[in-house]
Design an enzyme around this catalytic site. Structure first.
Site, PDB file in Angstrom:
ATOM      1  N   GLU A 227      16.316 -11.336 -16.958  1.00 26.69           N
ATOM      2  CA  GLU A 227      16.549 -10.339 -15.903  1.00 26.69           C
ATOM      3  C   GLU A 227      17.152 -11.103 -14.732  1.00 26.69           C
ATOM      4  O   GLU A 227      16.435 -11.795 -14.014  1.00 26.69           O
ATOM      5  CB  GLU A 227      15.223  -9.696 -15.467  1.00 26.69           C
ATOM      6  CG  GLU A 227      14.493  -8.913 -16.544  1.00 26.69           C
ATOM      7  CD  GLU A 227      15.160  -7.576 -16.838  1.00 26.69           C
ATOM      8  OE1 GLU A 227      16.144  -7.227 -16.162  1.00 26.69           O
ATOM      9  OE2 GLU A 227      14.694  -6.889 -17.760  1.00 26.69           O
ATOM     10  N   CYS A 261      17.050  -7.693  -6.495  1.00 25.06           N
ATOM     11  CA  CYS A 261      18.162  -7.756  -7.457  1.00 25.06           C
ATOM     12  C   CYS A 261      18.919  -6.434  -7.466  1.00 25.06           C
ATOM     13  O   CYS A 261      20.115  -6.406  -7.720  1.00 25.06           O
ATOM     14  CB  CYS A 261      17.633  -8.077  -8.848  1.00 25.06           C
ATOM     15  SG  CYS A 261      16.310  -6.992  -9.371  1.00 25.06           S
TER      16      CYS A 261
HETATM   17  P1  NAP Z   1      15.867 -18.614  -9.042  1.00 25.30           P
HETATM   18  O1  NAP Z   1      16.169 -19.708  -8.094  1.00 25.30           O
HETATM   19  O2  NAP Z   1      16.657 -18.511 -10.282  1.00 25.30           O
HETATM   20  O3  NAP Z   1      14.310 -18.782  -9.404  1.00 25.30           O
HETATM   21  C1  NAP Z   1      13.641 -17.917 -10.273  1.00 25.30           C
HETATM   22  C2  NAP Z   1      12.664 -18.709 -11.110  1.00 25.30           C
HETATM   23  O4  NAP Z   1      13.400 -19.567 -11.984  1.00 25.30           O
HETATM   24  C3  NAP Z   1      11.760 -19.631 -10.297  1.00 25.30           C
HETATM   25  O5  NAP Z   1      10.511 -19.705 -10.921  1.00 25.30           O
HETATM   26  C4  NAP Z   1      12.485 -20.968 -10.366  1.00 25.30           C
HETATM   27  O6  NAP Z   1      11.631 -22.050 -10.197  1.00 25.30           O
HETATM   28  C5  NAP Z   1      13.045 -20.915 -11.768  1.00 25.30           C
HETATM   29  N1  NAP Z   1      14.255 -21.696 -11.950  1.00 25.30           N
HETATM   30  C6  NAP Z   1      15.262 -21.919 -11.071  1.00 25.30           C
HETATM   31  N2  NAP Z   1      16.225 -22.671 -11.632  1.00 25.30           N
HETATM   32  C7  NAP Z   1      15.839 -22.923 -12.896  1.00 25.30           C
HETATM   33  C8  NAP Z   1      16.405 -23.658 -13.975  1.00 25.30           C
HETATM   34  N3  NAP Z   1      17.586 -24.249 -13.866  1.00 25.30           N
HETATM   35  N4  NAP Z   1      15.720 -23.712 -15.141  1.00 25.30           N
HETATM   36  C9  NAP Z   1      14.541 -23.099 -15.260  1.00 25.30           C
HETATM   37  N5  NAP Z   1      13.949 -22.398 -14.277  1.00 25.30           N
HETATM   38  C10 NAP Z   1      14.588 -22.310 -13.106  1.00 25.30           C
HETATM   39  O7  NAP Z   1      15.928 -17.204  -8.378  1.00 25.30           O
HETATM   40  P2  NAP Z   1      15.257 -16.755  -7.026  1.00 25.30           P
HETATM   41  O8  NAP Z   1      16.044 -17.295  -5.907  1.00 25.30           O
HETATM   42  O9  NAP Z   1      13.791 -17.041  -7.028  1.00 25.30           O
HETATM   43  O10 NAP Z   1      15.413 -15.175  -7.149  1.00 25.30           O
HETATM   44  C11 NAP Z   1      16.540 -14.540  -6.778  1.00 25.30           C
HETATM   45  C12 NAP Z   1      17.396 -14.173  -7.970  1.00 25.30           C
HETATM   46  O11 NAP Z   1      16.650 -13.439  -8.914  1.00 25.30           O
HETATM   47  C13 NAP Z   1      18.515 -13.252  -7.551  1.00 25.30           C
HETATM   48  O12 NAP Z   1      19.691 -13.584  -8.233  1.00 25.30           O
HETATM   49  C14 NAP Z   1      17.999 -11.887  -7.968  1.00 25.30           C
HETATM   50  O13 NAP Z   1      18.996 -10.926  -8.135  1.00 25.30           O
HETATM   51  C15 NAP Z   1      17.308 -12.235  -9.246  1.00 25.30           C
HETATM   52  N6  NAP Z   1      16.334 -11.202  -9.613  1.00 25.30           N
HETATM   53  C16 NAP Z   1      16.568 -10.437 -10.718  1.00 25.30           C
HETATM   54  C17 NAP Z   1      15.693  -9.425 -11.060  1.00 25.30           C
HETATM   55  C18 NAP Z   1      15.923  -8.552 -12.264  1.00 25.30           C
HETATM   56  O14 NAP Z   1      14.985  -7.875 -12.674  1.00 25.30           O
HETATM   57  N7  NAP Z   1      17.092  -8.522 -12.869  1.00 25.30           N
HETATM   58  C19 NAP Z   1      14.578  -9.185 -10.262  1.00 25.30           C
HETATM   59  C20 NAP Z   1      14.383  -9.971  -9.139  1.00 25.30           C
HETATM   60  C21 NAP Z   1      15.265 -10.994  -8.832  1.00 25.30           C
HETATM   61  P3  NAP Z   1      11.582 -22.880  -8.807  1.00 25.30           P
HETATM   62  O15 NAP Z   1      11.162 -21.915  -7.755  1.00 25.30           O
HETATM   63  O16 NAP Z   1      10.582 -23.940  -9.068  1.00 25.30           O
HETATM   64  O17 NAP Z   1      12.973 -23.391  -8.579  1.00 25.30           O
END
Ligand code: NAP
Length: 463
Positions: A227, A261
């Protein structure tokens, strides 16, 4: 590296936790595998009772959990409490519907044939900070009802939320290994996916994280649901109820301090109503009160982390350098905390960040279009395809938006939202798989084919 809670409204450190070392992580994975072998056999009625208890705890303690959420990631206290109550609703929904979703499905064949849904094992849930309770519960409630067990790797800025959720599940009566929080950074995720005790992974997060998690899962032949991000269009046609369209477009862009998101990030307005819409939209965006998220009168708190503020600022500045016009906002708020004002951009060049990228802050990109064809073309001119919202009272236009918008969700005359009853997910770079509804609960199940014959010959079978 320690995992630290920092208050985004003040920049002050709240609490710091040590990351799990290798041995502690191994113990948790072992406990998950052991618990799964027993938990998968527990009757649905028992799981139901525990999930209903979790719902009660969430409702009873929403005030306390709300304060943890607000202090760690900055959404307003009212919305944080609302999020916790929504989790309770999600738990009740799966407690009551799982039996129906998981019932054997008959297949019309000679003898008796059916599909039996069985859990697949420990699931790694990699979750974001933006809805730190709801994102977890919308995965966990169906997964626990299905008989799976969960290892939560929450975002590193919300460790207190992660631990509070683990505590709710435990107090509700689930066994200790049914839901465990892993305090680890993202660099450890690939290693956990590789571990043979983990059977699947679900990620809610950015496109970049999706690429890493999806490839680690693919390399290890494990089921994954992604997601990811979005840059949802919000389209307004001349027949729309303009009052409601304007006020919903404001909420849809600024909800969760502009960090959802499914925020309406691109507002696409028909030229016949563009002047009126823009005037009212800008006025209502300007009127929002930005400030301390703990205060009742605040509409929008800070962005969750300094890095997000820097990213939003850089995306807006670059778009403006390339020719975009700022109708309101456009610069970080001076002073402590990661505050960014509601911002509206227009005249957006095609290659600018405001056109091409997801802006994860309260910045709306406004487009004026000649007709429905241009509206659909711009809506689809994005690498993302998560949600969309189209405002029109013309049935033919509604049908075209439903059919032609490339998105996992199309809401007509309504703001996009996630709710336990409806499937949620995207297409294109917004990911794959679905959460919620019967689609969500079936993602992490073995749909086992069973065919009970009469022992006759297999002559003539092809495979
Ligand atoms: P993020 O930086 O991708 O982090 C999300 C999760 O993934 C965190 O637990 C993070 O851990 C982990 N993570 C980050 N980079 C990773 C990697 N290379 N390998 C494995 N795990 C990794 O995203 P965010 O800034 O927290 O959230 C914002 C994003 O999420 C936006 O793009 C938003 O649109 C999207 N989102 C999508 C949905 C949906 O349902 N489609 C819902 C909500 C949010 P760490 O914190 O330890 O880095």
């Amino acid at each position: 590296m320690p995992i630290t809670s920092v208050n985004p409204a003040t920049g002050e450190e709240i609490k710091s936790f040590d990351e799990l070392d290798g041995r502690q992580l191994d113990e948790k994975l072992e406990l998950a595998a052991k618990t799964f072998r027993e938990y998968r056999r527990t009757p649905l009625s028992e799981r139901r009772e525990k999930l209903l208890r979790a719902a009660e705890i969430l409702d009873e303690e929403a005030g306390e959990f709300g304060r943890i959420i607000t202090s760690e990631m900055g959404k307003t206290l009212a919305s944080a409490e609302g999020e916790v109550h929504k989790c309770a609703r999600g738990c009740r929904y799966y407690a009551e519907t799982a039996q129906r979703f998981l019932a054997d499905e008959e297949i019309e064949l000679e003898g008796r044939a059916f599909v039996r849904y069985q859990p697949i094992g420990p699931i790694l849930a990699v979750m974001p900070w933006n809805f730190p309770f709801w994102q977890v519960f919308r995965h966990a409630a169906p997964a626990l009802m299905a008989g799976n067990v969960i290892l939560l790797k929450h975002a590193s800025n919300v460790p207190q939320c992660a631990l509070a959720i683990e505590d709710v599940i435990r107090r509700a009566g689930f066994p200790e290994g049914a839901f465990q929080t892993l305090l680890v950074g993202s660099s450890r995720v690939a290693e956990i996916i590789e571990d043979e005790r983990v059977r699947a992974v679900t990620l809610t997060g950015s496109e970049g994280a999706g690429k890493s998690v999806g490839s680690a899962a693919g390399k290890n032949i494990k089921k994954s649901v992604l997601e990811l991000g979005g840059s949802d269009p919000f389209i307004v046609m001349p027949s729309a109820d303009l009052d409601r369209a304007v006020s919903t477009a404001v909420t849809a862009r600024t909800l969760n301090n502009g960090q959802s998101c499914i925020n309406a990030k691109r507002i696409i307005v028909h030229q016949d109503v563009a002047d009126e819409f823009t005037r009212r939209y800008v006025e209502q965006m300007q009127a929002l009160k930005v400030g301390d998220p703990m205060q009742e009168e605040t509409d929008m708190g800070p962005l969750a982390m300094p890095q997000i503020l820097e990213d939003v600022d850089a995306q807006v500045r670059k778009s403006v350098e390339m020719g975009a016009k700022v109708l309101t906002g456009g610069k970080p708020v001076d002073g402590p905390g990661n505050f960014y004002p509601p911002t509206v951009l227009t005249d957006i060049p095609e290659d600018s960040p405001a056109y091409r990228e997801e802006i994860f802050g309260p910045v709306a990109s406004l487009f004026v279009v000649r007709d429905i064809d241009e509206a659909i073309r711009i809506a689809n001119d994005s690498s993302f395809g998560l949600g969309s919202s189209a405002w029109t009272n013309d049935p033919e236009e509604q049908e075209r938006f439903i059919d032609e918008i490339e998105a996992g969700m199309v809401y007509i005359n309504k703001m996009t939202e996630s709710t336990p009853e409806a499937p949620f997910g995207g297409v294109k770079n917004s990911g794959y798989g679905r959460e919620l509804s019967h689609f969500g609960i079936h993602e992490f199940m073995n749909a086992k084919t069973v065919w009970i014959g009469d022992g006759g010959s297999a002559a003539g079978a092809v495979e």
